[in-house]
Design a protein around this motif. Structure first.
Motif, short mmCIF file in Angstrom:
data_model
loop_
_atom_site.label_atom_id
_atom_site.label_comp_id
_atom_site.label_asym_id
_atom_site.label_seq_id
_atom_site.Cartn_x
_atom_site.Cartn_y
_atom_site.Cartn_z
N VAL A 7 1.02 -1.13 0.16
CA VAL A 7 0.02 0.14 0.14
C VAL A 7 0.94 1.23 0.02
N GLU A 8 0.24 2.27 -0.44
CA GLU A 8 0.95 3.63 -0.30
C GLU A 8 1.43 3.96 0.91
N GLY A 15 5.64 6.66 11.32
CA GLY A 15 4.83 5.80 10.78
C GLY A 15 3.51 5.70 10.68
N SER A 16 2.71 5.05 10.20
CA SER A 16 1.01 4.76 10.45
C SER A 16 0.72 3.47 10.09
N VAL A 17 -0.32 2.83 10.06
CA VAL A 17 -0.82 1.71 10.07
C VAL A 17 -0.17 0.85 8.92
N ASP A 18 -0.12 1.68 7.65
CA ASP A 18 0.63 1.23 6.53
C ASP A 18 1.99 0.95 6.48
N TRP A 19 2.74 1.76 7.30
CA TRP A 19 4.26 1.86 7.44
C TRP A 19 4.78 2.12 8.96
N TYR A 69 -2.24 -3.98 11.30
CA TYR A 69 -1.01 -3.63 12.05
C TYR A 69 -0.18 -5.20 11.99
N TYR A 70 -0.61 -6.01 12.05
CA TYR A 70 -0.18 -7.34 11.81
C TYR A 70 -0.13 -7.94 10.37
N GLN A 71 -0.91 -7.18 9.54
CA GLN A 71 -0.93 -7.75 8.13
C GLN A 71 0.21 -6.97 7.32
N VAL A 72 1.46 -7.10 7.78
CA VAL A 72 2.60 -6.68 7.31
C VAL A 72 3.76 -7.52 6.87
N TYR A 73 4.75 -6.95 6.13
CA TYR A 73 5.86 -7.91 5.89
C TYR A 73 7.19 -6.81 6.43
N TYR A 81 15.01 -1.18 9.67
CA TYR A 81 14.20 -2.05 9.21
C TYR A 81 12.78 -1.31 9.63
N TYR A 82 11.67 -1.74 8.71
CA TYR A 82 10.35 -1.20 9.00
C TYR A 82 9.49 -2.35 8.71
N LEU A 83 8.06 -2.07 8.91
CA LEU A 83 6.99 -2.92 8.74
C LEU A 83 6.24 -2.17 7.92
N GLU A 84 5.74 -3.26 6.54
CA GLU A 84 5.08 -2.54 5.54
C GLU A 84 3.92 -3.22 5.28
#
Length: 328
Positions: A7-8, A15-19, A69-73, A81-84
């Motif tokens: 997602v964008e 950060g946000s829920v997307d990043w 926030y758990y649907q991330v890579y 490192y970060y979660l996307e």
């Protein structure tokens, strides 16, 4: 698993829920992983009847949508490192006999939560990059309630469990360590090295050790000494390790370190109320220094009791946050 769809996002350290940048507790895992330790924990629940896969899969999709926030890579940036966020869902897998599965932090499309099923049991393997035991238990509990609803049972999730019909609260993906960090607090001191039991393997060390004890009897023993169940069990473990240490001394083997220390996890949400579903736990470390002499079991119990009370003080825990976050 479906095609990879990111997602964008806006490139922001907040950060946000997307990043989301990794929280303070998660940052060590991508760089410190090894064959000896995998930063994964498992929680499970066993029901009275065999699991129905279709209903469980429907429930899983609803709960994953509720916890974006758990649907991330995990991704590797230039400096950190970060979660996307992505739009894939975990696939139901067969629960293996192994006590835990490995979740790689270096494969590009690795799900950080696995949902495992066998017969009457639902289990989740969760990467500590995502959350701690509290977050994992809320996820599993919410999944269980939604699964029962999919089966037609009239049940409703009660806090802290999550309702898939509700919108995520932004505080749920908040980095609570950063929020509670106070730059003016003096950091906690670094700990001296502790004694390790000799002969334990350094790789493939995970194994299942099962035991049962009558709860009422153990509680009675703890009450006799005026301590909590946790304090009594920690004292028992320290005493057992002390016996190994003493046996080495009788064999004229001088252990390298004299301090026996047990790390006891602390759910920081009990100290600093927050709805964060990410990592927010610390450890207290009651210890025994055998260079000071011998200890009876009752002396160990008293030592653990007072040690834990001091370390569980709110301000002492804040010093740990100051040390950990201030060192980033």
């Amino acid at each position: 698993m479906g095609s990879e769809t990111s997602v964008e996002h806006t490139d922001s350290r907040e950060g946000s829920v997307d990043w989301m940048p990794l929280d303070n507790a998660a940052k060590i895992y991508p760089v410190a992983g090894s064959g000896a330790v995998t930063p994964v924990f498992r929680l499970s629940v066993t029901l009275r009847e065999p699991i129905r896969y279709r209903e469980l899969d429907d429930a899983l999709r609803r709960v994953v949508d509720r916890t974006p926030y758990y649907q991330v890579y995990i991704r590797r940036g230039v400096f950190w490192y970060y979660l996307e966020r992505h739009r894939d869902y975990p696939t139901l897998e067969v629960l293996p006999d192994a006590p835990i599965t490995s979740i790689s932090l270096h494969r590009r499309r690795e799900q950080l939560i696995r949902v495992l099923v066998r017969d009457r049991t639902i289990a989740v393997d969760v990467s500590h990059v995502l959350t701690d035991g509290y977050g994992g238990s809320v996820f599993l509990g919410s999944l269980l309630v939604e699964y029962l609803r999919q089966l037609g049972h009239n049940v409703e999730p009660e806090p802290p469990l999550l309702d898939p019909d509700e919108t995520p609260d932004p505080q749920e993906y908040d980095d609570a360590y950063q929020r509670m960090y106070s730059p003016g607090v003096r950091p906690a001191a670094m700990l001296a090295p502790a004694y390790h039991i000799p002969g334990l393997p350094h790789v493939h060390r995970y194994r299942v050790i099962a035991g049962r004890m009558p709860l009422a009897a153990v509680l009675a023993k703890a009450k006799e000494r005026g301590v909590t169940l946790t304090e009594y069990i920690v004292a028992t473990k320290i005493d057992a390790i002390k016996q190994v240490h003493d046996q080495q001394l009788r064999q004229t083997i001088k252990p390298q370190h004299s301090i026996i220390r047990i790390e006891v996890p602390v759910n920081m949400r009990r100290v600093y109320p927050t709805r964060s579903m990410r990592n927010f736990s610390l450890f207290v470390g009651p210890e025994l220094d055998l260079s000071l002499g011998d200890y009876s079991f009752d002396e160990i119990v008293r030592r653990v009791h007072h040690d834990m009370h001091i370390q569980l003080d709110r301000n002492q825990l804040l010093r740990q946050i100051s040390r950990n976050v201030g060192g980033e």
